[in-house]
Scaffold this motif. Structure first.
Motif, PDB file in Angstrom:
ATOM      1  N   ALA A  88       0.832  -1.214   0.000  1.00 14.84           N
ATOM      2  CA  ALA A  88       0.000   0.000   0.000  1.00 14.84           C
ATOM      3  C   ALA A  88       0.861   1.257   0.000  1.00 14.84           C
ATOM      4  CB  ALA A  88      -0.893   0.003   1.229  1.00 14.84           C
ATOM      5  N   SER A 131      -6.561  -0.595   0.175  1.00 10.34           N
ATOM      6  CA  SER A 131      -6.187  -0.306   1.564  1.00 10.34           C
ATOM      7  C   SER A 131      -7.029   0.877   2.036  1.00 10.34           C
ATOM      8  CB  SER A 131      -4.701   0.041   1.631  1.00 10.34           C
ATOM      9  OG  SER A 131      -4.413   0.611   2.886  1.00 10.34           O
ATOM     10  N   ILE A 176       8.953  12.862   2.195  1.00  5.21           N
ATOM     11  CA  ILE A 176       9.709  11.599   2.039  1.00  5.21           C
ATOM     12  C   ILE A 176      11.185  11.959   1.945  1.00  5.21           C
ATOM     13  CG2 ILE A 176      10.036   9.424   0.809  1.00  5.21           C
ATOM     14  CD1 ILE A 176       7.715   9.943  -0.912  1.00  5.21           C
ATOM     15  N   TYR A 224       7.680  -2.486  -1.412  1.00  7.13           N
ATOM     16  CA  TYR A 224       7.559  -1.052  -1.737  1.00  7.13           C
ATOM     17  C   TYR A 224       8.950  -0.467  -1.976  1.00  7.13           C
ATOM     18  CZ  TYR A 224       5.804   3.776  -1.623  1.00  7.13           C
ATOM     19  OH  TYR A 224       5.486   5.064  -1.940  1.00  7.13           O
ATOM     20  N   LEU A 229      -1.183  10.317   4.604  1.00  7.96           N
ATOM     21  CA  LEU A 229      -2.306   9.704   3.895  1.00  7.96           C
ATOM     22  C   LEU A 229      -2.976  10.615   2.850  1.00  7.96           C
ATOM     23  CD1 LEU A 229      -4.079   7.809   6.855  1.00  7.96           C
ATOM     24  CD2 LEU A 229      -2.745   6.783   5.020  1.00  7.96           C
ATOM     25  N   MET A 254       3.875  11.007   4.772  1.00  9.49           N
ATOM     26  CA  MET A 254       2.976  11.495   3.724  1.00  9.49           C
ATOM     27  C   MET A 254       1.691  12.057   4.322  1.00  9.49           C
ATOM     28  SD  MET A 254       4.580  11.024   0.910  1.00  9.49           S
ATOM     29  CE  MET A 254       3.354  11.208  -0.363  1.00  9.49           C
ATOM     30  N   VAL A 270       5.657  -7.803   4.903  1.00 12.65           N
ATOM     31  CA  VAL A 270       6.122  -6.604   4.195  1.00 12.65           C
ATOM     32  C   VAL A 270       7.053  -5.822   5.114  1.00 12.65           C
ATOM     33  CG1 VAL A 270       3.936  -5.433   4.776  1.00 12.65           C
ATOM     34  CG2 VAL A 270       5.386  -4.466   3.014  1.00 12.65           C
ATOM     35  N   GLY A 307      -4.079   2.459  -2.519  1.00 13.39           N
ATOM     36  CA  GLY A 307      -4.471   3.249  -1.343  1.00 13.39           C
ATOM     37  C   GLY A 307      -3.235   3.550  -0.509  1.00 13.39           C
ATOM     38  N   ASN A 335       3.641  -2.238   8.854  1.00 14.77           N
ATOM     39  CA  ASN A 335       3.752  -0.877   8.346  1.00 14.77           C
ATOM     40  C   ASN A 335       5.123  -0.319   8.766  1.00 14.77           C
ATOM     41  OD1 ASN A 335       3.015   1.709   7.280  1.00 14.77           O
ATOM     42  ND2 ASN A 335       0.885   1.196   7.660  1.00 14.77           N
ATOM     43  N   THR A 336       5.340   0.947   8.494  1.00 18.02           N
ATOM     44  CA  THR A 336       6.655   1.540   8.767  1.00 18.02           C
ATOM     45  C   THR A 336       6.887   1.733  10.271  1.00 18.02           C
ATOM     46  OG1 THR A 336       5.641   3.684   8.444  1.00 18.02           O
ATOM     47  CG2 THR A 336       6.770   2.742   6.557  1.00 18.02           C
TER      48      THR A 336
HETATM   49  C1  LIG Z   1       6.159   6.741   0.758  1.00 21.20           C
HETATM   50  C2  LIG Z   1       5.410   5.622   1.440  1.00 21.20           C
HETATM   51  C3  LIG Z   1       4.025   5.726   1.566  1.00 21.20           C
HETATM   52  C4  LIG Z   1       3.311   4.701   2.212  1.00 21.20           C
HETATM   53  N1  LIG Z   1       1.952   4.804   2.294  1.00 21.20           N
HETATM   54  C5  LIG Z   1       1.244   3.798   2.893  1.00 21.20           C
HETATM   55  C6  LIG Z   1      -0.177   3.843   2.958  1.00 21.20           C
HETATM   56  O1  LIG Z   1      -0.831   4.756   2.451  1.00 21.20           O
HETATM   57  N2  LIG Z   1      -0.821   2.820   3.590  1.00 21.20           N
HETATM   58  C7  LIG Z   1      -0.149   1.747   4.153  1.00 21.20           C
HETATM   59  O2  LIG Z   1      -0.778   0.837   4.697  1.00 21.20           O
HETATM   60  N3  LIG Z   1       1.204   1.677   4.068  1.00 21.20           N
HETATM   61  C8  LIG Z   1       1.894   2.656   3.457  1.00 21.20           C
HETATM   62  N4  LIG Z   1       3.263   2.568   3.376  1.00 21.20           N
HETATM   63  C9  LIG Z   1       3.955   1.415   3.998  1.00 21.20           C
HETATM   64  C10 LIG Z   1       4.229   0.294   3.004  1.00 21.20           C
HETATM   65  O3  LIG Z   1       3.045  -0.240   2.490  1.00 21.20           O
HETATM   66  C11 LIG Z   1       5.050  -0.823   3.685  1.00 21.20           C
HETATM   67  O4  LIG Z   1       4.290  -1.367   4.754  1.00 21.20           O
HETATM   68  C12 LIG Z   1       6.387  -0.329   4.236  1.00 21.20           C
HETATM   69  O5  LIG Z   1       6.965   0.609   3.374  1.00 21.20           O
HETATM   70  C13 LIG Z   1       7.378  -1.476   4.459  1.00 21.20           C
HETATM   71  O6  LIG Z   1       7.682  -2.133   3.256  1.00 21.20           O
HETATM   72  P1  LIG Z   1       9.045  -1.839   2.416  1.00 21.20           P
HETATM   73  O7  LIG Z   1      10.161  -1.938   3.382  1.00 21.20           O
HETATM   74  O8  LIG Z   1       9.037  -2.868   1.333  1.00 21.20           O
HETATM   75  O9  LIG Z   1       8.876  -0.467   1.885  1.00 21.20           O
HETATM   76  C14 LIG Z   1       3.995   3.574   2.740  1.00 21.20           C
HETATM   77  C15 LIG Z   1       5.387   3.487   2.587  1.00 21.20           C
HETATM   78  C16 LIG Z   1       6.095   4.482   1.943  1.00 21.20           C
HETATM   79  C17 LIG Z   1       7.589   4.353   1.789  1.00 21.20           C
END
Ligand SMILES: Cc1cc2nc3c(=O)[nH]c(=O)nc-3n(C[C@H](O)[C@H](O)[C@H](O)COP(=O)(O)O)c2cc1C
Length: 336
Positions: free
Chosen positions: A61, A139, A99, A301, A113, A111, A278, A84, A233-234
């Motif tokens: 997402a 999402s 970012i 991502y 959302l 961000m 993730v 989403g 998530n992050t």
């Molecule tokens: C710029 C950015 C925007 C994100 N926006 C969302 C979001 O809108 N909704 C969500 O559930 N996760 C969001 N995430 C989190 C990612 O879906 C993912 O859970 C997280 O980046 C860890 O995966 P990765 O290490 O492969 O990036 C975002 C991540 C990044 C980097």
């Protein structure tokens, strides 16, 4: 974007731009691709909350926040796509910069959302999802259970599944969101109108004040027969270059937190729920490690940002090589 040189050159040039501009330009380039999926790879498939997926690799997402690019993003080799997060009403998100890149193939984002609101999002997906040729998941996020359920209902018939995002660092008052009373109310509402498989997206279990709340919520989710958990998530970190002064860390450094969360989830819920892993998945080895810990899909991502548009095909090709070296013909043969 055909041939090996053009995508890698475009990818190198994008790295010269500020991250959010690079993202926008990258999405524009992706939209030059022919819509529709690639030929599914043989053997690289698993049974998941969305049925059999080949490959069991999804776009996480936040990459396509408007749902406008799913038809083209499926061309990068994903087995499913999460679009989403979307909220009931449009949101502009936080002020820029929101970012930044960090050393070691990482990003920190705040961000906030940004999204066009559920009506425009659903319209975009009603056009794009059928062309994607792979399952598309929405999402959804919201300030309270009623808003989340209103988004869910609006997506009826438009997507193959829905991921409920209660874990963005930008959602205020995280502890209240995960409180037992509020979470049980959300689950009750969702179950009463349920029309598709549901995933719950959780934060890393690293934050002591949230940990027990999230684990209790996971138990409620699973006890109500809901299909899937997406972890993680992050990770909230401070970052002075962002307008907010803090954000969510993604990419390579998130990987150990994701793996630890996966271990805890499996010991809490056994085999009763599908898990989507993730957080710092960059390679076939990373994906295999998550599958071995009980994930049935992985999502990507930040690897797409650092490794470029070929990363999913590379992971699939390397998984096929690993299978061949083990004399196996399918992922299922080598997983516990
Ligand atoms: C710029 C950015 C925007 C994100 N926006 C969302 C979001 O809108 N909704 C969500 O559930 N996760 C969001 N995430 C989190 C990612 O879906 C993912 O859970 C997280 O980046 C860890 O995966 P990765 O290490 O492969 O990036 C975002 C991540 C990044 C980097």
């Amino acid at each position: 974007m055909s041939g090996p040189i053009l995508p890698s050159l475009a990818h190198k040039l994008l790295r010269l731009l500020p991250p959010e501009d690079a993202h926008r330009a990258g999405l524009r380039l992706v939209r030059l691709l022919r819509p529709g999926r690639l030929e599914p790879p043989e053997g690289i498939q698993l049974k998941t909350w969305l049925g059999r997926l080949a490959p069991p690799i999804g776009l996480a997402a936040g990459f396509d926040k408007t749902g406008e690019s799913v038809a083209h993003l499926s061309r990068l080799g994903f087995g499913y796509l999460v679009a989403g997060s979307v909220t009931l009403n449009p949101r502009p998100g936080n002020r820029r910069p929101r970012i930044v890149r960090r050393r070691g193939e990482a990003l920190v984002n705040a961000m906030g959302l940004p999204n066009p609101g559920i009506d425009v999002f659903a319209k975009n997906l009603s056009i794009g999802a059928p062309l994607a040729g792979v399952p598309v998941v929405a999402s959804i996020a919201g300030a309270d259970p009623e808003e989340i359920v209103a988004c869910y209902e609006r997506l009826r018939g438009v997507v193959a599944g829905v991921e409920v995002n209660l874990s963005s660092p930008s959602l205020r008052d995280a502890v209240a969101i995960w409180s037992e009373e509020r979470f049980s109310h959300l689950v009750e509402l969702l179950v009463s109108v349920k029309w598709c498989p549901l995933a719950l997206k959780i934060p890393p279990l690293a934050r002591a004040e949230l940990r027990n709340h999230v684990l209790r919520a996971v138990k409620i989710w699973v006890d109500n027969g809901l299909e899937s958990i997406t972890a993680v998530n992050t990770l909230p970190v401070s970052e002075t270059r962002l307008s907010t002064g803090f954000g969510g860390l993604s990419g390579r450094p998130l990987n150990p937190y994701m793996l630890e969360t996966l271990r805890e989830l499996r010991s809490l819920i056994g085999g009763n729920c599908e898990i989507n892993a993730v957080g710092g998945i960059f390679s076939a080895e990373d994906a295999l490690q998550a599958f071995r810990l009980g994930a049935s899909t992985v999502q990507v991502y930040t690897a797409l940002v650092y490794r470029g548009p070929r990363v999913v095909r590379q992971i699939v090709a390397d998984l096929a090589k690993i299978l061949a070296s083990m004399g196996a013909s399918s992922l299922e043969e080598i997983l516990p």
